[in-house]
Design a protein around this motif. Structure first.
Motif, PDB file in Angstrom:
ATOM      1  N   GLY A  86      37.570  42.794  53.018  1.00 27.94           N
ATOM      2  CA  GLY A  86      36.174  43.177  53.002  1.00 27.94           C
ATOM      3  C   GLY A  86      35.880  44.612  53.378  1.00 27.94           C
ATOM      4  O   GLY A  86      34.740  45.045  53.311  1.00 27.94           O
ATOM      5  N   GLU A  87      36.890  45.366  53.783  1.00 23.57           N
ATOM      6  CA  GLU A  87      36.626  46.748  54.195  1.00 23.57           C
ATOM      7  C   GLU A  87      36.482  47.686  53.008  1.00 23.57           C
ATOM      8  O   GLU A  87      35.704  48.624  53.054  1.00 23.57           O
TER       9      GLU A  87
ATOM     10  N   LEU B 214      32.099  37.181  49.619  1.00 24.63           N
ATOM     11  CA  LEU B 214      31.562  36.102  48.791  1.00 24.63           C
ATOM     12  C   LEU B 214      32.567  34.958  48.648  1.00 24.63           C
ATOM     13  O   LEU B 214      32.184  33.832  48.323  1.00 24.63           O
ATOM     14  N   ILE B 215      33.835  35.244  48.891  1.00 20.89           N
ATOM     15  CA  ILE B 215      34.881  34.229  48.781  1.00 20.89           C
ATOM     16  C   ILE B 215      34.763  33.202  49.909  1.00 20.89           C
ATOM     17  O   ILE B 215      35.068  32.024  49.719  1.00 20.89           O
ATOM     18  N   LEU B 216      34.311  33.617  51.078  1.00 19.19           N
ATOM     19  CA  LEU B 216      34.312  32.745  52.260  1.00 19.19           C
ATOM     20  C   LEU B 216      33.532  31.438  52.083  1.00 19.19           C
ATOM     21  O   LEU B 216      34.059  30.373  52.429  1.00 19.19           O
ATOM     22  N   PRO B 217      32.300  31.441  51.564  1.00 17.72           N
ATOM     23  CA  PRO B 217      31.609  30.150  51.410  1.00 17.72           C
ATOM     24  C   PRO B 217      32.357  29.197  50.475  1.00 17.72           C
ATOM     25  O   PRO B 217      32.374  27.989  50.706  1.00 17.72           O
ATOM     26  N   PHE B 218      32.988  29.750  49.455  1.00 16.76           N
ATOM     27  CA  PHE B 218      33.752  28.909  48.531  1.00 16.76           C
ATOM     28  C   PHE B 218      35.004  28.353  49.202  1.00 16.76           C
ATOM     29  O   PHE B 218      35.396  27.213  48.964  1.00 16.76           O
ATOM     30  N   ALA B 219      35.617  29.149  50.062  1.00 19.75           N
ATOM     31  CA  ALA B 219      36.780  28.672  50.812  1.00 19.75           C
ATOM     32  C   ALA B 219      36.359  27.546  51.758  1.00 19.75           C
ATOM     33  O   ALA B 219      37.045  26.517  51.861  1.00 19.75           O
ATOM     34  N   PHE B 220      35.221  27.707  52.431  1.00 22.51           N
ATOM     35  CA  PHE B 220      34.729  26.655  53.331  1.00 22.51           C
ATOM     36  C   PHE B 220      34.415  25.368  52.556  1.00 22.51           C
ATOM     37  O   PHE B 220      34.669  24.264  53.043  1.00 22.51           O
ATOM     38  N   LEU B 221      33.865  25.520  51.352  1.00 25.38           N
ATOM     39  CA  LEU B 221      33.580  24.343  50.528  1.00 25.38           C
ATOM     40  C   LEU B 221      34.878  23.622  50.167  1.00 25.38           C
ATOM     41  O   LEU B 221      34.948  22.389  50.236  1.00 25.38           O
TER      42      LEU B 221
ATOM     43  N   TRP C  46      42.239  33.005  38.413  1.00 25.40           N
ATOM     44  CA  TRP C  46      41.528  34.181  37.916  1.00 25.40           C
ATOM     45  C   TRP C  46      41.344  35.207  39.031  1.00 25.40           C
ATOM     46  O   TRP C  46      41.577  36.404  38.835  1.00 25.40           O
ATOM     47  N   LEU C  47      40.928  34.755  40.232  1.00 19.16           N
ATOM     48  CA  LEU C  47      40.727  35.674  41.358  1.00 19.16           C
ATOM     49  C   LEU C  47      42.039  36.308  41.825  1.00 19.16           C
ATOM     50  O   LEU C  47      42.072  37.492  42.165  1.00 19.16           O
ATOM     51  N   PHE C  48      43.109  35.522  41.846  1.00 15.16           N
ATOM     52  CA  PHE C  48      44.405  36.070  42.244  1.00 15.16           C
ATOM     53  C   PHE C  48      44.809  37.187  41.283  1.00 15.16           C
ATOM     54  O   PHE C  48      45.237  38.256  41.705  1.00 15.16           O
ATOM     55  N   LYS C  49      44.644  36.926  39.988  1.00 10.47           N
ATOM     56  CA  LYS C  49      45.019  37.947  39.001  1.00 10.47           C
ATOM     57  C   LYS C  49      44.146  39.195  39.168  1.00 10.47           C
ATOM     58  O   LYS C  49      44.651  40.319  39.124  1.00 10.47           O
ATOM     59  N   ARG C  50      42.857  39.005  39.386  1.00  6.79           N
ATOM     60  CA  ARG C  50      41.948  40.141  39.597  1.00  6.79           C
ATOM     61  C   ARG C  50      42.396  40.958  40.809  1.00  6.79           C
ATOM     62  O   ARG C  50      42.486  42.183  40.750  1.00  6.79           O
TER      63      ARG C  50
END
Length: 187
Positions: free
Chosen positions: A35-36, A43-50, A155-159
């Motif tokens: 995040g720095e 934005l990834i954090l809420p999805f990880a918590f879900l 997709w996120l890993f590749k990005r």
């Protein structure tokens, strides 16, 4: 049983990351760079918590979200095997990383380019391990929402890998380019 193992896998991943982060902090190395460089990382954090909730709800009988696509004990054990392989690869990558381990991009204090150990078989063993764990979790808990996570995660890993590759080319130059020619991006 397999659902408990799926939940335990996620907890173990968090424990491993936090343990390594605290070890490096004691050495004066700031390993968490998440995040720095890009605040959108948060934005990834809420999805990880879900995802954590869905896995824990399934394992511990909490109200569940989504629905199961199938229910097969054999595929559950295949998922457990994938989770175990992912955890083992993750541990191997953490050991191989040494003091260069970072969560997020650290262009100011990147550490040495690591090309040995787990990094001699994959340029991205940690993302490969995450992919194995995420896929394993889906086979353990074949929830349609987790299936979406598998595809979104890939997709996120590749990005993220593409962003990191650009950064690594700038930091390490020809040394990184030569490494890329010898070692594949995944397995």
């Amino acid at each position: 049983m397999v659902r408990y193992i799926g939940a335990a896998t996620l907890v173990l991943l968090i424990i491993l990351v936090l343990t390594r982060t605290f070890q490096l902090k004691r050495m004066g190395i700031k390993a968490i760079q998440f995040g720095e460089k890009d605040k959108k990382d948060f934005l990834i954090l809420p999805f990880a918590f879900l995802l954590f909730y869905i896995v824990f709800a399934s394992a511990f009988g909490l109200p569940e979200l989504g629905g199961e696509l199938f229910n097969n004990e054999f595929t559950g054990w295949i998922g457990v095997a994938a989770c175990v392989m992912g955890i083992l690869l993750f541990i191997y990558a953490l050991i191989s990383f040494g003091i260069s381990f970072r969560v997020g991009l650290d262009e100011d204090h990147p550490g040495e380019l690591v090309t040995t150990g787990a990094f001699s078989i994959s340029r991205n063993p940690i993302y490969t391990a995450f992919g194995l764990v995420l896929t394993g979790i889906f086979f353990v808990i074949p929830n349609w929402i987790i299936l979406i996570y598998v595809f979104a995660g890939i997709w996120l890993f590749k990005r993220q890998i593409l962003l990191e590759e650009q950064s690594l080319k700038g930091i390490y130059g020809e040394k990184y380019a030569a490494y890329c020619k010898k070692v594949r991006r995944f397995l």
